[in-house]
Motif scaffolding. Structure first.
Motif, PDB file in Angstrom:
ATOM      1  N   THR A 293       0.836  -1.211   0.000  1.00 36.70           N
ATOM      2  CA  THR A 293       0.000   0.000   0.000  1.00 36.70           C
ATOM      3  C   THR A 293       0.863   1.250   0.000  1.00 36.70           C
ATOM      4  O   THR A 293       0.587   2.231  -0.733  1.00 36.70           O
ATOM      5  CB  THR A 293      -0.923  -0.015   1.227  1.00 36.70           C
ATOM      6  OG1 THR A 293      -1.683  -1.230   1.213  1.00 36.70           O
ATOM      7  CG2 THR A 293      -1.866   1.172   1.229  1.00 36.70           C
ATOM      8  N   GLU A 294       1.920   1.273   0.783  1.00 37.92           N
ATOM      9  CA  GLU A 294       2.817   2.430   0.809  1.00 37.92           C
ATOM     10  C   GLU A 294       3.503   2.628  -0.544  1.00 37.92           C
ATOM     11  O   GLU A 294       3.675   3.757  -1.019  1.00 37.92           O
ATOM     12  CB  GLU A 294       3.855   2.248   1.906  1.00 37.92           C
ATOM     13  CG  GLU A 294       3.270   2.358   3.323  1.00 37.92           C
ATOM     14  CD  GLU A 294       4.352   2.259   4.374  1.00 37.92           C
ATOM     15  OE1 GLU A 294       5.527   2.007   3.970  1.00 37.92           O
ATOM     16  OE2 GLU A 294       4.040   2.422   5.561  1.00 37.92           O
ATOM     17  N   LEU A 295       3.896   1.519  -1.218  1.00 40.82           N
ATOM     18  CA  LEU A 295       4.533   1.643  -2.530  1.00 40.82           C
ATOM     19  C   LEU A 295       3.570   2.204  -3.566  1.00 40.82           C
ATOM     20  O   LEU A 295       3.952   3.017  -4.424  1.00 40.82           O
ATOM     21  CB  LEU A 295       5.045   0.270  -2.987  1.00 40.82           C
ATOM     22  CG  LEU A 295       6.248  -0.293  -2.221  1.00 40.82           C
ATOM     23  CD1 LEU A 295       6.564  -1.706  -2.694  1.00 40.82           C
ATOM     24  CD2 LEU A 295       7.466   0.610  -2.414  1.00 40.82           C
ATOM     25  N   LEU A 296       2.305   1.794  -3.500  1.00 41.17           N
ATOM     26  CA  LEU A 296       1.332   2.328  -4.448  1.00 41.17           C
ATOM     27  C   LEU A 296       1.101   3.817  -4.241  1.00 41.17           C
ATOM     28  O   LEU A 296       0.948   4.575  -5.209  1.00 41.17           O
ATOM     29  CB  LEU A 296       0.012   1.561  -4.318  1.00 41.17           C
ATOM     30  CG  LEU A 296       0.011   0.120  -4.832  1.00 41.17           C
ATOM     31  CD1 LEU A 296      -1.330  -0.554  -4.511  1.00 41.17           C
ATOM     32  CD2 LEU A 296       0.265   0.087  -6.329  1.00 41.17           C
ATOM     33  N   HIS A 297       1.079   4.266  -2.977  1.00 39.87           N
ATOM     34  CA  HIS A 297       0.890   5.695  -2.712  1.00 39.87           C
ATOM     35  C   HIS A 297       2.088   6.525  -3.165  1.00 39.87           C
ATOM     36  O   HIS A 297       1.935   7.725  -3.449  1.00 39.87           O
ATOM     37  CB  HIS A 297       0.619   5.910  -1.220  1.00 39.87           C
ATOM     38  CG  HIS A 297      -0.766   5.488  -0.807  1.00 39.87           C
ATOM     39  ND1 HIS A 297      -1.912   5.977  -1.384  1.00 39.87           N
ATOM     40  CD2 HIS A 297      -1.185   4.584   0.146  1.00 39.87           C
ATOM     41  CE1 HIS A 297      -2.983   5.425  -0.828  1.00 39.87           C
ATOM     42  NE2 HIS A 297      -2.550   4.558   0.107  1.00 39.87           N
ATOM     43  N   ARG A 298       3.268   5.904  -3.214  1.00 43.98           N
ATOM     44  CA  ARG A 298       4.478   6.648  -3.600  1.00 43.98           C
ATOM     45  C   ARG A 298       4.674   6.709  -5.125  1.00 43.98           C
ATOM     46  O   ARG A 298       5.599   7.378  -5.588  1.00 43.98           O
ATOM     47  CB  ARG A 298       5.709   5.981  -2.976  1.00 43.98           C
ATOM     48  CG  ARG A 298       5.760   6.136  -1.457  1.00 43.98           C
ATOM     49  CD  ARG A 298       6.961   5.384  -0.904  1.00 43.98           C
ATOM     50  NE  ARG A 298       6.970   5.416   0.564  1.00 43.98           N
ATOM     51  CZ  ARG A 298       7.866   4.779   1.311  1.00 43.98           C
ATOM     52  NH1 ARG A 298       8.821   4.057   0.702  1.00 43.98           N
ATOM     53  NH2 ARG A 298       7.796   4.844   2.628  1.00 43.98           N
ATOM     54  N   LEU A 299       3.827   6.032  -5.854  1.00 40.31           N
ATOM     55  CA  LEU A 299       3.967   6.104  -7.312  1.00 40.31           C
ATOM     56  C   LEU A 299       3.722   7.524  -7.796  1.00 40.31           C
ATOM     57  O   LEU A 299       2.774   8.192  -7.339  1.00 40.31           O
ATOM     58  CB  LEU A 299       2.989   5.140  -7.988  1.00 40.31           C
ATOM     59  CG  LEU A 299       3.271   3.646  -7.832  1.00 40.31           C
ATOM     60  CD1 LEU A 299       2.158   2.842  -8.483  1.00 40.31           C
ATOM     61  CD2 LEU A 299       4.605   3.281  -8.456  1.00 40.31           C
ATOM     62  N   PRO A 300       4.537   8.054  -8.741  1.00 37.05           N
ATOM     63  CA  PRO A 300       4.326   9.433  -9.228  1.00 37.05           C
ATOM     64  C   PRO A 300       3.050   9.541 -10.029  1.00 37.05           C
ATOM     65  O   PRO A 300       2.690   8.634 -10.798  1.00 37.05           O
ATOM     66  CB  PRO A 300       5.563   9.685 -10.093  1.00 37.05           C
ATOM     67  CG  PRO A 300       6.036   8.333 -10.506  1.00 37.05           C
ATOM     68  CD  PRO A 300       5.699   7.405  -9.376  1.00 37.05           C
ATOM     69  N   ARG A 301       2.362  10.674  -9.831  1.00 36.57           N
ATOM     70  CA  ARG A 301       1.116  10.901 -10.551  1.00 36.57           C
ATOM     71  C   ARG A 301       1.423  11.523 -11.912  1.00 36.57           C
ATOM     72  O   ARG A 301       2.389  12.267 -12.057  1.00 36.57           O
ATOM     73  CB  ARG A 301       0.197  11.813  -9.759  1.00 36.57           C
ATOM     74  CG  ARG A 301      -0.259  11.201  -8.449  1.00 36.57           C
ATOM     75  CD  ARG A 301      -1.232  12.113  -7.738  1.00 36.57           C
ATOM     76  NE  ARG A 301      -1.707  11.494  -6.497  1.00 36.57           N
ATOM     77  CZ  ARG A 301      -2.600  12.076  -5.689  1.00 36.57           C
ATOM     78  NH1 ARG A 301      -3.095  13.280  -6.007  1.00 36.57           N
ATOM     79  NH2 ARG A 301      -2.980  11.448  -4.585  1.00 36.57           N
ATOM     80  N   PRO A 302       0.607  11.253 -12.916  1.00 37.40           N
ATOM     81  CA  PRO A 302       0.856  11.854 -14.246  1.00 37.40           C
ATOM     82  C   PRO A 302       0.709  13.369 -14.219  1.00 37.40           C
ATOM     83  O   PRO A 302      -0.118  13.920 -13.462  1.00 37.40           O
ATOM     84  CB  PRO A 302      -0.204  11.185 -15.140  1.00 37.40           C
ATOM     85  CG  PRO A 302      -1.263  10.714 -14.196  1.00 37.40           C
ATOM     86  CD  PRO A 302      -0.576  10.385 -12.903  1.00 37.40           C
ATOM     87  N   ALA A 303       1.503  14.080 -15.049  1.00 37.74           N
ATOM     88  CA  ALA A 303       1.476  15.552 -15.078  1.00 37.74           C
ATOM     89  C   ALA A 303       0.165  16.072 -15.636  1.00 37.74           C
ATOM     90  O   ALA A 303      -0.350  17.119 -15.194  1.00 37.74           O
ATOM     91  CB  ALA A 303       2.648  16.068 -15.913  1.00 37.74           C
ATOM     92  N   SER A 304      -0.419  15.436 -16.616  1.00 40.74           N
ATOM     93  CA  SER A 304      -1.685  15.881 -17.214  1.00 40.74           C
ATOM     94  C   SER A 304      -2.693  14.755 -17.137  1.00 40.74           C
ATOM     95  O   SER A 304      -2.344  13.579 -17.200  1.00 40.74           O
ATOM     96  CB  SER A 304      -1.472  16.296 -18.677  1.00 40.74           C
ATOM     97  OG  SER A 304      -0.956  15.204 -19.424  1.00 40.74           O
TER      98      SER A 304
END
Length: 411
Positions: A293-304
């Motif tokens: 769960t922590e690894l999924l939250h740390r994934l970078p979000r797309p810019a657009s």
């Protein structure tokens, strides 16, 4: 009367040969003892018998103080009959034989030109014998190589002796190949000229035999290379075992360590490919699910933000329907053109009809459709019309025919 000297010579040769062969048979036991011991036991021979054998060149005495030995040719003859490869010597002197063949061919020509038919037959017989001897020497040499490979060569006690024997056989193959390369068939063809008997003997027959010799030598060489690779592999393994045995003799208390528990394994022992450990997350284990769960939250979000993609619909067939409508209209216009020919009962030009009716079709498309409609009619309906094409050649150098107009009338 000219045949009397030849018959006398032949009878003298036969009588001398019978006498020498009789000596070989009569004193065979003593001669074989000399072959095995390298010296003939003279105590088993009388003085008269010893002198007769020396005079017949069956025995010879290298020096006055030495013993009596077999003549080299007799020793080779015995080794040939016994297939004793250790003492057998095969001589394939091609250059000397070729010189003799050239001399015999010249003598054969002189006898033929002079009309001496008996001498001509004798020279031809000698030529056949020399060619047979040449082929026999090569065949014997190749057979000797095969015997050494399949017999004594495989039972050599030491591996080093095997390798040296192999190298000696390889050198003998090279010498045989060099001897075969001396035979120049262009020279032989020029030498024999248009004589059929000589051409069959020295060109076609000899070439067939040499092809077989080349094939046999290639097989022998392939076998030797295979054995050499096998012996080298055995030699490397035997050296490794001998070295290990010598090390253990010098270090009797040597105990191999447990290499599986060492951090640095020697390259000689570490021959297996490393194993890549497979890992998987256990979702039923609470610490693993928390880490995921922590690894999924740390994934970078797309810019657009991604744009919504609508599903593609079925392509509209408006264009296909329009093309089909135009084709149907063109077909109907051409049918009206043919009806006009039937109603008018006279020849009608396709382009004049198009121009008179102010049709919008292109001239080429219109003419093509008129011809296609005619060719699409049944055979009995085609006979009702007569179609003629007004055409010209494209150029004096091009036979392409260009159609300018089509005239249709009733037959």
């Amino acid at each position: 009367m000219s045949d009397d000297p030849s018959h006398a010579l032949e009878s003298r040769l036969i009588s001398t040969g019978v006498e020498r062969l009789a000596l070989l048979g009569k004193y065979a036991e003593a001669l074989m003892a000399g072959y095995a011991r390298d010296e003939v036991p003279v105590e088993t021979l009388s003085t008269t018998a010893l002198n007769r054998l020396l005079a017949a060149r069956i025995l010879w005495r290298p020096d006055e103080q030495g013993g009596v030995k077999l003549a080299p040719k007799v020793r080779e003859l015995v080794a040939e009959m016994l297939a004793d490869e250790s003492r057998r010597h095969v001589n394939a002197d091609v250059a000397e034989t070729l010189e003799l063949l050239r001399s015999l061919v010249q003598s054969y020509r002189e006898a033929r030109d002079g009309g001496e038919y008996w001498r001509q037959e004798q020279q031809l017989l000698r030529l056949r014998q020399e060619v047979d001897d040449l082929n026999g020497r090569f065949a014997d040499a190749i057979d000797s190589l095969w015997r050494r490979l399949n017999g004594d060569f495989g039972f050599v006690s030491r591996l080093g002796d095997k390798i040296r024997e192999n190298e000696r056989a390889q050198k003998q193959i090279v010498r045989l190949l060099d001897g075969l390369a001396l035979i120049d068939f262009d020279e032989l063809i020029e030498l024999v000229g248009s004589d059929g008997a000589l051409r069959k003997l020295l060109v076609s027959g000899l070439q067939h035999q040499l092809t077989q010799h080349y094939t046999s030598l290639r097989e022998v060489q392939r076998r030797l290379v295979e054995l050499m690779a096998r012996f080298r592999q055995q030699q490397s393994r035997s050296r490794l075992v001998a070295g290990m045995a010598g090390f253990l003799r010098e270090h009797p208390g040597f105990v191999p360590g447990n290499y599986a528990r060492r951090g640095e394994v020697p390259a000689l022992v570490n021959q297996a490919t490393p194993l890549v450990a497979a890992g998987a997350a256990a979702l039923d284990h609470h610490p693993d699910s928390h880490a995921l769960t922590e690894l999924l939250h740390r994934l970078p979000r797309p810019a657009s933000r991604p744009e919504p993609v609508t599903a593609a619909g079925v392509a509209a067939p408006q264009e296909d329907a329009r093309v089909a409508a135009r084709q149907q209209a063109l077909k109907e216009e051409v049918e009206r053109f043919y009806l006009a020919v039937v109603d008018g009962d006279e020849a009608l030009s396709a382009l004049e009809y198009r121009q008179a009716g102010e049709l919008e079709w292109d001239e080429e498309i219109w003419l093509f459709q008129v011809i296609a409609e005619f060719q699409g009619l049944p055979r009995n309906e085609q006979r009702a019309f007569r179609l003629s094409q007004q055409e010209t050649q494209a150029s004096p150098y091009n036979h392409l025919r260009l159609i300018h107009d089509v005239v249709v009338q009733l037959a």
